[in-house]
Write a protein that holds these residues in place. Structure first.
Motif, PDB file in Angstrom:
ATOM      1  N   ALA A  60       5.664  10.640   4.972  1.00  0.00           N
ATOM      2  CA  ALA A  60       5.768  10.160   3.592  1.00  0.00           C
ATOM      3  C   ALA A  60       4.923  11.043   2.701  1.00  0.00           C
ATOM      4  O   ALA A  60       3.860  11.538   3.105  1.00  0.00           O
ATOM      5  N   TRP A  61       5.403  11.249   1.476  1.00  0.00           N
ATOM      6  CA  TRP A  61       4.653  11.989   0.470  1.00  0.00           C
ATOM      7  C   TRP A  61       4.050  10.971  -0.491  1.00  0.00           C
ATOM      8  O   TRP A  61       4.725  10.431  -1.356  1.00  0.00           O
ATOM      9  N   VAL A  62       2.780  10.695  -0.319  1.00  0.00           N
ATOM     10  CA  VAL A  62       2.110   9.679  -1.135  1.00  0.00           C
ATOM     11  C   VAL A  62       1.907  10.213  -2.547  1.00  0.00           C
ATOM     12  O   VAL A  62       1.371  11.313  -2.735  1.00  0.00           O
ATOM     13  N   ASP A  63       2.345   9.435  -3.543  1.00  0.00           N
ATOM     14  CA  ASP A  63       2.229   9.901  -4.920  1.00  0.00           C
ATOM     15  C   ASP A  63       1.310   9.049  -5.790  1.00  0.00           C
ATOM     16  O   ASP A  63       0.957   9.451  -6.896  1.00  0.00           O
ATOM     17  N   ARG A  64       0.906   7.869  -5.284  1.00  0.00           N
ATOM     18  CA  ARG A  64      -0.039   7.073  -6.070  1.00  0.00           C
ATOM     19  C   ARG A  64      -0.664   6.004  -5.182  1.00  0.00           C
ATOM     20  O   ARG A  64      -0.109   5.612  -4.161  1.00  0.00           O
ATOM     21  N   VAL A  65      -1.835   5.556  -5.616  1.00  0.00           N
ATOM     22  CA  VAL A  65      -2.567   4.489  -4.934  1.00  0.00           C
ATOM     23  C   VAL A  65      -3.080   3.551  -6.009  1.00  0.00           C
ATOM     24  O   VAL A  65      -3.761   3.987  -6.956  1.00  0.00           O
ATOM     25  N   ASN A  66      -2.771   2.268  -5.878  1.00  0.00           N
ATOM     26  CA  ASN A  66      -3.188   1.275  -6.871  1.00  0.00           C
ATOM     27  C   ASN A  66      -4.096   0.233  -6.226  1.00  0.00           C
ATOM     28  O   ASN A  66      -3.842  -0.214  -5.106  1.00  0.00           O
ATOM     29  N   ARG A  67      -5.133  -0.142  -6.954  1.00  0.00           N
ATOM     30  CA  ARG A  67      -6.004  -1.217  -6.477  1.00  0.00           C
ATOM     31  C   ARG A  67      -5.326  -2.561  -6.703  1.00  0.00           C
ATOM     32  O   ARG A  67      -4.732  -2.793  -7.769  1.00  0.00           O
ATOM     33  N   GLN A  68      -5.421  -3.447  -5.713  1.00  0.00           N
ATOM     34  CA  GLN A  68      -4.856  -4.783  -5.834  1.00  0.00           C
ATOM     35  C   GLN A  68      -5.892  -5.731  -6.432  1.00  0.00           C
ATOM     36  O   GLN A  68      -7.090  -5.611  -6.160  1.00  0.00           O
ATOM     37  N   ASP A  69      -5.423  -6.665  -7.233  1.00  0.00           N
ATOM     38  CA  ASP A  69      -6.336  -7.625  -7.844  1.00  0.00           C
ATOM     39  C   ASP A  69      -7.081  -8.449  -6.804  1.00  0.00           C
ATOM     40  O   ASP A  69      -8.253  -8.801  -6.999  1.00  0.00           O
ATOM     41  N   GLU A  70      -6.387  -8.746  -5.709  1.00  0.00           N
ATOM     42  CA  GLU A  70      -7.004  -9.581  -4.672  1.00  0.00           C
ATOM     43  C   GLU A  70      -7.841  -8.783  -3.682  1.00  0.00           C
ATOM     44  O   GLU A  70      -8.383  -9.324  -2.719  1.00  0.00           O
ATOM     45  N   GLY A  71      -7.961  -7.487  -3.895  1.00  0.00           N
ATOM     46  CA  GLY A  71      -8.740  -6.627  -3.011  1.00  0.00           C
ATOM     47  C   GLY A  71      -7.862  -5.690  -2.216  1.00  0.00           C
ATOM     48  O   GLY A  71      -6.716  -6.012  -1.886  1.00  0.00           O
ATOM     49  N   GLY A  72      -8.381  -4.520  -1.903  1.00  0.00           N
ATOM     50  CA  GLY A  72      -7.607  -3.533  -1.173  1.00  0.00           C
ATOM     51  C   GLY A  72      -6.742  -2.699  -2.098  1.00  0.00           C
ATOM     52  O   GLY A  72      -6.888  -2.727  -3.333  1.00  0.00           O
ATOM     53  N   PHE A  73      -5.806  -1.965  -1.494  1.00  0.00           N
ATOM     54  CA  PHE A  73      -5.004  -1.008  -2.240  1.00  0.00           C
ATOM     55  C   PHE A  73      -3.545  -1.074  -1.811  1.00  0.00           C
ATOM     56  O   PHE A  73      -3.228  -1.470  -0.682  1.00  0.00           O
ATOM     57  N   THR A  74      -2.677  -0.674  -2.716  1.00  0.00           N
ATOM     58  CA  THR A  74      -1.277  -0.419  -2.385  1.00  0.00           C
ATOM     59  C   THR A  74      -1.067   1.090  -2.445  1.00  0.00           C
ATOM     60  O   THR A  74      -1.378   1.725  -3.454  1.00  0.00           O
ATOM     61  N   VAL A  75      -0.565   1.633  -1.362  1.00  0.00           N
ATOM     62  CA  VAL A  75      -0.307   3.065  -1.258  1.00  0.00           C
ATOM     63  C   VAL A  75       1.194   3.277  -1.403  1.00  0.00           C
ATOM     64  O   VAL A  75       1.985   2.676  -0.669  1.00  0.00           O
ATOM     65  N   TRP A  76       1.577   4.130  -2.346  1.00  0.00           N
ATOM     66  CA  TRP A  76       2.985   4.310  -2.684  1.00  0.00           C
ATOM     67  C   TRP A  76       3.487   5.695  -2.311  1.00  0.00           C
ATOM     68  O   TRP A  76       2.793   6.693  -2.507  1.00  0.00           O
ATOM     69  N   ALA A  77       4.691   5.757  -1.785  1.00  0.00           N
ATOM     70  CA  ALA A  77       5.432   7.007  -1.575  1.00  0.00           C
ATOM     71  C   ALA A  77       6.833   6.755  -2.113  1.00  0.00           C
ATOM     72  O   ALA A  77       7.676   6.164  -1.422  1.00  0.00           O
ATOM     73  N   GLY A  78       7.056   7.140  -3.367  1.00  0.00           N
ATOM     74  CA  GLY A  78       8.323   6.795  -4.005  1.00  0.00           C
ATOM     75  C   GLY A  78       8.419   5.298  -4.175  1.00  0.00           C
ATOM     76  O   GLY A  78       7.531   4.665  -4.760  1.00  0.00           O
ATOM     77  N   ASP A  79       9.474   4.696  -3.611  1.00  0.00           N
ATOM     78  CA  ASP A  79       9.627   3.244  -3.727  1.00  0.00           C
ATOM     79  C   ASP A  79       9.139   2.506  -2.487  1.00  0.00           C
ATOM     80  O   ASP A  79       9.287   1.288  -2.389  1.00  0.00           O
ATOM     81  N   ARG A  80       8.552   3.220  -1.526  1.00  0.00           N
ATOM     82  CA  ARG A  80       7.962   2.574  -0.347  1.00  0.00           C
ATOM     83  C   ARG A  80       6.482   2.319  -0.596  1.00  0.00           C
ATOM     84  O   ARG A  80       5.819   3.087  -1.301  1.00  0.00           O
ATOM     85  N   SER A  81       5.956   1.270   0.010  1.00  0.00           N
ATOM     86  CA  SER A  81       4.550   0.961  -0.204  1.00  0.00           C
ATOM     87  C   SER A  81       3.954   0.302   1.029  1.00  0.00           C
ATOM     88  O   SER A  81       4.655  -0.303   1.850  1.00  0.00           O
ATOM     89  N   TRP A  82       2.622   0.439   1.142  1.00  0.00           N
ATOM     90  CA  TRP A  82       1.857  -0.158   2.231  1.00  0.00           C
ATOM     91  C   TRP A  82       0.545  -0.680   1.649  1.00  0.00           C
ATOM     92  O   TRP A  82       0.043  -0.147   0.656  1.00  0.00           O
ATOM     93  N   GLN A  83      -0.013  -1.698   2.279  1.00  0.00           N
ATOM     94  CA  GLN A  83      -1.277  -2.259   1.831  1.00  0.00           C
ATOM     95  C   GLN A  83      -2.402  -1.831   2.771  1.00  0.00           C
ATOM     96  O   GLN A  83      -2.205  -1.762   3.995  1.00  0.00           O
ATOM     97  N   ALA A  84      -3.562  -1.573   2.192  1.00  0.00           N
ATOM     98  CA  ALA A  84      -4.706  -1.133   2.988  1.00  0.00           C
ATOM     99  C   ALA A  84      -6.000  -1.665   2.400  1.00  0.00           C
ATOM    100  O   ALA A  84      -6.136  -1.775   1.180  1.00  0.00           O
ATOM    101  N   ARG A  85      -6.928  -2.007   3.288  1.00  0.00           N
ATOM    102  CA  ARG A  85      -8.247  -2.409   2.806  1.00  0.00           C
ATOM    103  C   ARG A  85      -9.015  -1.194   2.265  1.00  0.00           C
ATOM    104  O   ARG A  85      -9.751  -1.298   1.290  1.00  0.00           O
ATOM    105  N   ARG A  86      -8.836  -0.036   2.932  1.00  0.00           N
ATOM    106  CA  ARG A  86      -9.487   1.193   2.500  1.00  0.00           C
ATOM    107  C   ARG A  86      -8.529   2.358   2.698  1.00  0.00           C
ATOM    108  O   ARG A  86      -7.619   2.294   3.536  1.00  0.00           O
ATOM    109  N   VAL A  87      -8.758   3.418   1.933  1.00  0.00           N
ATOM    110  CA  VAL A  87      -7.880   4.586   1.966  1.00  0.00           C
ATOM    111  C   VAL A  87      -8.738   5.832   2.180  1.00  0.00           C
ATOM    112  O   VAL A  87      -9.805   5.980   1.558  1.00  0.00           O
TER     113      VAL A  87
END
Length: 309
Positions: free
Chosen positions: A76-103
């Motif tokens: 995957a080519w990751v193009d953005r990472v967003n912080r979640q309000d409830e904690g952790g992050f959403t890692v995006w590659a186009g329209d795919r995403s994954w959740q992570a506590r840390r990146v």
């Protein structure tokens, strides 16, 4: 929710993934499959894997992870990472995403190729950055080094000269060598070419000769350059603090106990960085070392802030 998402599948990223897995941390490695050192034929100076062809090297590192059920790998080519309000992050590659506590960012940097004709045909084989990585293989041939600084001139000649039978100096654009610089070059027996290079002559990535605008030539097998490097698009999008405008700013001095400066943490808490993305000191083994240290820091930070896990 993964404990960690590692962005980048080079030595830093895969070394980090191994350490995270051995700490029982669920880990996802996202790799675009475009290694920065793809033009290099071998990985040199890596203990236990010295001179291994690059595809074999990468496959061995990935194979080491297969014994750990905690690790997943995906292209995957990751193009953005967003912080979640409830904690952790959403890692995006186009329209795919994954959740992570840390990146962890192990993305390397973007090389801006030097302004030499047909340089792409020789980049990574005969036109190179790092003598530690490529110098031993080039030691039996004459070399050229691009010079643009009077102050470090003598040191640069001594440094690069140990990996060459002889040296020639190429004046960097805009450099006006002083009389002292010319004396240093003359005393070292190094000829200075101030005319631009108009042609690189060689075969299959093996350089043999430089041709200059004034009609002169030089027998050269290797050109050492100090080319510009830039942060990856992802680093730019995240707006992380940088050093020298190109490298993610992180603290690496693990010998200094200072809890206010956590290791390998970027200017965004919870996002870490290691390897070539963070420094001009770039080599596969150094990147693997940093990846391992960053992973351990992530595990410790997780344990301290989430004691229930």
């Amino acid at each position: 929710m993964y404990d960690a998402v590692v962005v980048g599948g080079g030595p830093a990223g895969l070394s980090a993934a191994q350490q995270l897995a051995r700490a029982c941390a669920t880990t996802l490695v996202l790799d675009a499959g475009v290694p920065r050192n793809a033009r290099a034929q071998h990985v040199n100076g890596y203990a236990g894997l010295d001179r291994v062809p690059l595809p074999v090297f990468r496959e061995r590192l990935r194979d080491d992870l297969t014994r750990y059920p905690e690790v997943e790998l995906a292209e995957a080519w990751v193009d953005r990472v967003n912080r979640q309000d409830e904690g952790g992050f959403t890692v995006w590659a186009g329209d795919r995403s994954w959740q992570a506590r840390r990146v962890l960012l192990a993305t390397g940097v973007v090389d801006v190729l030097p302004d030499l004709p047909d340089v792409d045909a020789y980049w990574g084989t005969s036109v190179v950055q790092c003598p530690f990585c490529h110098g031993w293989e080039a030691r039996t041939r004459p070399a050229a080094v691009v010079i643009g600084d009077d102050v470090l001139l003598a040191e640069m000649l001594r440094f690069h000269g140990r990996w060459a039978t002889s040296l020639v100096a190429l004046a960097a654009p805009g450099w006006e060598p002083t009389s002292t610089a010319r004396e240093v070059l003359g005393a070292a027996g190094v000829s200075l070419h101030e005319a631009p290079v108009v042609a690189l002559h060689g075969h299959d990535g093996v350089l043999q000769e430089l041709e200059f605008a004034d009609g002169s030539t030089a027998d050269v097998g290797t050109v050492y350059v100090h080319n510009e490097q830039r942060p990856t698009d992802l680093v730019r999008v995240l707006g992380l603090d940088l050093t020298f405008g190109a490298y993610v700013a992180v603290r690496k001095d693990y010998a200094v106990p200072d809890p206010t400066l956590p290791l390998f943490v970027t200017s965004v808490p919870g996002i870490y960085a290691a390897g070539d993305a963070t420094s001009t000191a770039q080599a596969a083994q150094l990147a693997a070392f940093e990846g391992a240290l960053a992973a351990r820091r992530m595990v410790l930070d997780h344990a301290f802030t989430d004691p229930g896990r």
